[in-house]
Enzyme design. Structure first.
Site, PDB file in Angstrom:
ATOM      1  N   LYS A 163      39.242  47.944  33.927  1.00  0.00           N
ATOM      2  CA  LYS A 163      39.559  46.656  34.536  1.00  0.00           C
ATOM      3  C   LYS A 163      38.335  46.224  35.316  1.00  0.00           C
ATOM      4  CE  LYS A 163      42.036  43.100  35.400  1.00  0.00           C
ATOM      5  NZ  LYS A 163      42.645  42.257  34.377  1.00  0.00           N
ATOM      6  N   SER A 231      39.251  44.631  30.428  1.00  0.00           N
ATOM      7  CA  SER A 231      40.019  43.429  30.767  1.00  0.00           C
ATOM      8  C   SER A 231      39.515  42.905  32.105  1.00  0.00           C
ATOM      9  CB  SER A 231      41.514  43.775  30.859  1.00  0.00           C
ATOM     10  OG  SER A 231      42.273  42.647  31.234  1.00  0.00           O
TER      11      SER A 231
END
Length: 371
Positions: A163, A231
């Site tokens: 992330k 992401s």
């Protein structure tokens, strides 16, 4: 000899991004000790773009719930537990959480079992996002996560979830005030550069590429990781890294395998990943009776930069109404769902340097099928 560790993965539905009820039910039933949780991955129903605040909403809800359960603060939870939210459940994809936990095991599995390692980078300055500083910091975090998981051979790593942050108008203004130049002035483009730099860091750590050139980030698509999934979101300023692999030092019956989709309709690659964890395929699909053995499916989706799939034109880049990555998630999600027979699949959009152009990695976590 150190006590073997055992990895657990719980897949639960969410009614909305702030819904933690299914996770709390695991705690209340005794199926899961909240103190054992090391990471939570979530597929939320936002747009997956810069202004997708469903991710931050989910992180906030999870942080406060875990803080209440563990008698600490939300800030302490976010500092020590990887909370990776990926926005976008287009098509038939179903919003869900994957809760990863680590406990002591009784005996190591000589055949190898799922191993989990977590690491974080320091916070990035805006001018470091999408650049070599992010590549190098991510590579270091992957190596530390591998060490935590007890995986010394990169071949034992099957999926690395990252992330990463993105640039906002505010953060770019802060950089300008200090006389620093950012990698791009386009907030949406910064998502791709951040994902790409993160993925190249994974590739570097796993030996998939020998070196990374600064000018190649977001440009040289010949360099990629077949095991990275990155992401980007507004809800953090650092990279959070989760390494998933197999290790003979871990206990339990969960295993992970992966394959690389060469394009968005590479169904055989999905089948290879499913077969590699020992799941049977009846008439091309995992039997419904084996659904409980299939614990998690994780994949990346990206429209090919050529605008074509096997020679035929697609319009994902030309649609002004629906973002291209949203099209890609729906397409890839449908292909994978057709094989695994379920729709709660963690399909993340934006696969810059994550698999070949237009393709991406797919990983499957499963326990032995009971036939």
């Amino acid at each position: 000899m150190p006590t073997p560790r055992r990895a657990a993965v719980h897949r639960v539905p969410m009614r909305h991004p702030g819904d933690t009820a299914a996770i709390e039910a695991l705690f209340d039933s005794g199926a899961l000790d909240p103190a054992a949780v090391v990471a939570i991955l979530g597929k939320t129903e936002g747009n997956g773009c810069v202004n997708d605040f469903t991710r931050a909403y989910a992180v906030q809800a999870l942080s406060h719930m875990l803080a209440r359960r563990l008698g600490t603060t939300a800030e302490a939870i976010r500092a020590g537990i990887a909370l990776v939210m990926s926005g976008g459940t287009e098509g038939g994809l179903s919003p869900h959480f994957l809760v990863l936990a680590v406990t002591a095991g009784e005996a190591a599995n000589p055949s190898g079992a799922l191993a989990i390692g977590i690491a974080f980078t320091p916070d990035f300055a805006p001018e470091e996002i999408g650049r070599m500083a992010q590549v190098d910091a991510t590579a270091d975090a992957v190596r530390r996560a591998m060490a935590e998981a007890g995986i010394s051979d990169p071949a034992g790593v099957h999926y690395v979830q990252v992330k990463c942050p993105l640039l906002t108008n505010d953060s770019m203004a802060q950089a300008r005030a200090r006389g620093a130049a950012v990698a791009t002035e386009d907030t949406y483009a910064s998502m791709g550069l951040s994902r790409g730099a993160s993925a190249l860091g994974v590739a570097l750590a796993l030996g998939e590429v020998a070196r990374v050139e600064a000018g190649g980030i977001g440009r040289d698509w010949s360099k990629f990781s077949g095991r990275a999934s990155a992401s980007a979101g507004v809800e953090l300023e650092r990279n959070e890294v989760i390494v998933l692999g197999n290790s003979m030092a871990w206990a339990g019956d969960l295993r992970i395998a992966h394959a690389v989709m060469d394009d968005a309709i590479d169904l055989p690659a999905v089948r290879r990943a499913v077969a590699a964890v020992g799941m049977p395929l009846e008439e091309g699909q995992v039997p419904a009776a084996m659904a409980d053995c299939l614990v998690a499916v994780l994949a990346k989706a990206e429209p090919s930069s050529s605008g074509r799939i096997r020679g035929q034109r697609h319009i994902m880049w030309d649609d002004s109404d629906i973002n291209a990555t949203r099209h890609a998630r729906a397409l890839v999600g449908g292909v994978i769902a057709g094989v695994v027979g379920r729709t709660d699949i963690f399909v993340s959009g934006g696969a810059e340097h994550q698999g070949p152009d237009g393709g991406g990695p797919v990983a499957v976590i499963a326990r032995p099928a009971r036939v």
